[in-house]
Design an enzyme around this catalytic site. Structure first.
Site, PDB file in Angstrom:
ATOM      1  N   ASP A 211      68.987  80.832  43.754  1.00  9.10           N
ATOM      2  CA  ASP A 211      68.136  81.727  44.534  1.00  9.10           C
ATOM      3  C   ASP A 211      68.753  83.109  44.508  1.00  9.10           C
ATOM      4  O   ASP A 211      69.910  83.296  44.923  1.00  9.10           O
ATOM      5  CB  ASP A 211      68.018  81.230  45.978  1.00  9.10           C
ATOM      6  CG  ASP A 211      67.234  82.198  46.853  1.00  9.10           C
ATOM      7  OD1 ASP A 211      66.040  82.398  46.589  1.00  9.10           O
ATOM      8  OD2 ASP A 211      67.826  82.765  47.795  1.00  9.10           O
ATOM      9  N   GLU A 299      64.020  81.357  39.749  1.00 14.13           N
ATOM     10  CA  GLU A 299      62.770  81.913  40.243  1.00 14.13           C
ATOM     11  C   GLU A 299      62.109  82.772  39.160  1.00 14.13           C
ATOM     12  O   GLU A 299      62.771  83.239  38.230  1.00 14.13           O
ATOM     13  CB  GLU A 299      63.025  82.812  41.460  1.00 14.13           C
ATOM     14  CG  GLU A 299      63.641  82.118  42.648  1.00 14.13           C
ATOM     15  CD  GLU A 299      63.971  83.105  43.744  1.00 14.13           C
ATOM     16  OE1 GLU A 299      63.116  83.343  44.605  1.00 14.13           O
ATOM     17  OE2 GLU A 299      65.093  83.645  43.717  1.00 14.13           O
ATOM     18  N   ASP A 380      69.006  81.061  52.290  1.00 17.51           N
ATOM     19  CA  ASP A 380      69.292  81.140  50.854  1.00 17.51           C
ATOM     20  C   ASP A 380      69.526  79.764  50.253  1.00 17.51           C
ATOM     21  O   ASP A 380      68.985  79.436  49.193  1.00 17.51           O
ATOM     22  CB  ASP A 380      70.498  82.051  50.615  1.00 17.51           C
ATOM     23  CG  ASP A 380      70.252  83.468  51.096  1.00 17.51           C
ATOM     24  OD1 ASP A 380      69.097  83.915  51.030  1.00 17.51           O
ATOM     25  OD2 ASP A 380      71.208  84.124  51.550  1.00 17.51           O
TER      26      ASP A 380
END
Length: 429
Positions: A211, A299, A380
């Site tokens: 992340d 991501e 997170d």
């Protein structure tokens, strides 16, 4: 497997060689701008444009015109490459135009409108100048074993001294001689490399979820039940005070004066250090992630869109795009599996324990309690675990039991060092 890599070396040309390179850069800029002029003129008159071979022949005849003799004082290969680069820029523009990815933008200062993606003229005031030599230019490299210097011989430039830092795996196909805004010269070689299994690092983990953030640059969870955070180095913030001083000093100097030129070089050197630190950080993090994991879940970030928000300075300082691109490159090179989840997947809104989605949260909320299962979640680490789940790489966590997933997403940071197999929060130094 055969691939192409770039090897960069610091160059130390003499004063005479700098003058020859300066003439070469000027000729390359002229060839590039001349190509843009010819193409635009032909498009306006006849609605079509010339091919590269036609432009190359026209430029050869143009060099014989009166007053153009200075173009023959430099090597012809970089000039042909400049025409080729302008041709590639136009082909890329038309590809984007046909795909509907260009738009008409307005300059807020002048009010003029222009089409995005259209090739622009090069200027002598541009910070970066370069000239590319191919094999047809017959450049030559000399290096003796155990010597820290190598020599690059270029036509009509001379024998340039380079700082030797590592061996070239094979004979280079091209060399690009660059001058940066801070006055540093660099030679960049493109080399064909034959990949071997012995060069690929052995993975430590089966998979990981990453992340990206601004509070912590990267939050990583691994399928073996460990986790870690990489702190944001904030390179630009550490240099902000010096940049402000240089801006004030530059505003007090007269444009075109000697002091103005010295201050601009100092400012360019400061930005050069920032650029090098960002690149070093991105490459080290990418090597760590791609080298230690057989599969990586990432991501899909819209960095260009996020850069238009108030977080732009911190976001661009984090250099997300370079980190992700480098992870993907190393993934191909090492034979790793790189999975990028859907761009609209709400990784920060879903509880990784029970799957409840409770909507968006302000950026200042870093921890919260799930109202359904009562788990205390870290924003997170919870997002990283959800990314690992969305990529389909978290099956091995299920065999370890639910408490492993809970420990990976929990917000109690003081327990990190005491938990078996859990890394302490890492920081870049």
């Amino acid at each position: 497997m055969v691939s192409y890599r770039r090897y960069n070396y610091r160059a130390y040309p003499t004063q005479g060689q700098r003058e020859a390179l300066s003439r070469l850069y000027g000729a390359c800029r002229y060839a590039y701008n001349w190509t843009i002029d010819q193409r635009e003129s032909m498009r306006r008159r006849h609605g079509r444009m010339q091919s590269y071979s036609q432009l190359s022949g026209m430029f050869t005849l143009w060099k014989r015109e009166p007053g153009m003799e200075w173009l023959t004082s430099v090597s012809s290969t970089p000039l042909q490459q400049a025409i080729r680069h302008a041709d590639s820029a136009y082909r890329n523009f038309f590809r984007l135009y046909k795909a509907g990815k260009t738009r008409v933008a307005t300059n807020h200062h002048t009010g003029k409108k222009h089409r995005t993606g259209l090739p622009r003229y090069k200027s002598r005031r541009d910070g970066e100048q370069s000239a590319e030599f191919t094999k047809s230019a017959r450049f030559r490299i000399e290096h003796a074993d155990g010597c820290k210097w190598m020599f690059l011989t270029l036509p009509k430039v001379g024998r340039i001294k380079l700082h030797w830092t590592r061996d070239l795996p094979s004979k280079p196909n091209t060399v690009n001689v660059m001058r940066h805004a801070d006055g540093i010269y660099e030679a960049s070689f493109i080399v064909q490399v034959e990949e071997s299994e012995s060069d690929v690092p052995k993975p430590v983990h089966d998979a990981c979820g990453v992340d990206m953030g601004l509070e912590s640059l990267m939050s990583i969870v691994y399928t073996d039940g460990t986790r870690e955070k990489i702190a944001h180095p904030r390179t630009l913030k550490h240099k902000a005070r010096r940049l402000r001083k240089l801006d004030k000093k530059l505003s007090r100097t007269k444009k075109g004066s000697h002091n103005n030129a010295k201050t601009r070089i100092l400012k360019a050197k400061t930005y050069g250090r920032i650029r090098n630190q960002r690149k070093d950080m991105a490459y080290k993090l990418a090597s760590k992630v791609a080298g230690e994991n057989q599969a990586v879940a990432l991501e899909t970030l819209n960095v260009k869109g996020l850069a238009r928000t108030r977080m732009a300075k911190s976001l661009l300082d984090a250099d997300w795009t370079r980190i992700i691109d480098r992870i993907r490159q190393l993934g191909i090179q090492y034979g790793r599996t790189i999975v990028q989840i859907d761009r609209w997947y709400p990784s920060s809104q879903i509880c990784s324990q029970c799957g409840r989605r409770d909507g968006r949260k302000p950026l200042n909320i870093r921890e919260w309690d799930c109202p359904q299962c009562g788990a205390r979640l870290d924003r997170d680490w919870n997002a990283a675990l959800n990314i690992l789940d969305a990529a389909g790489l978290a099956e091995s966590l299920n065999a370890c039991g639910g408490d492993v997933r809970r420990r990976l997403a929990q917000a109690d940071r003081n327990a990190d060092a005491g938990e078996t197999g859990t890394h302490r929060t890492a920081r870049l130094h």
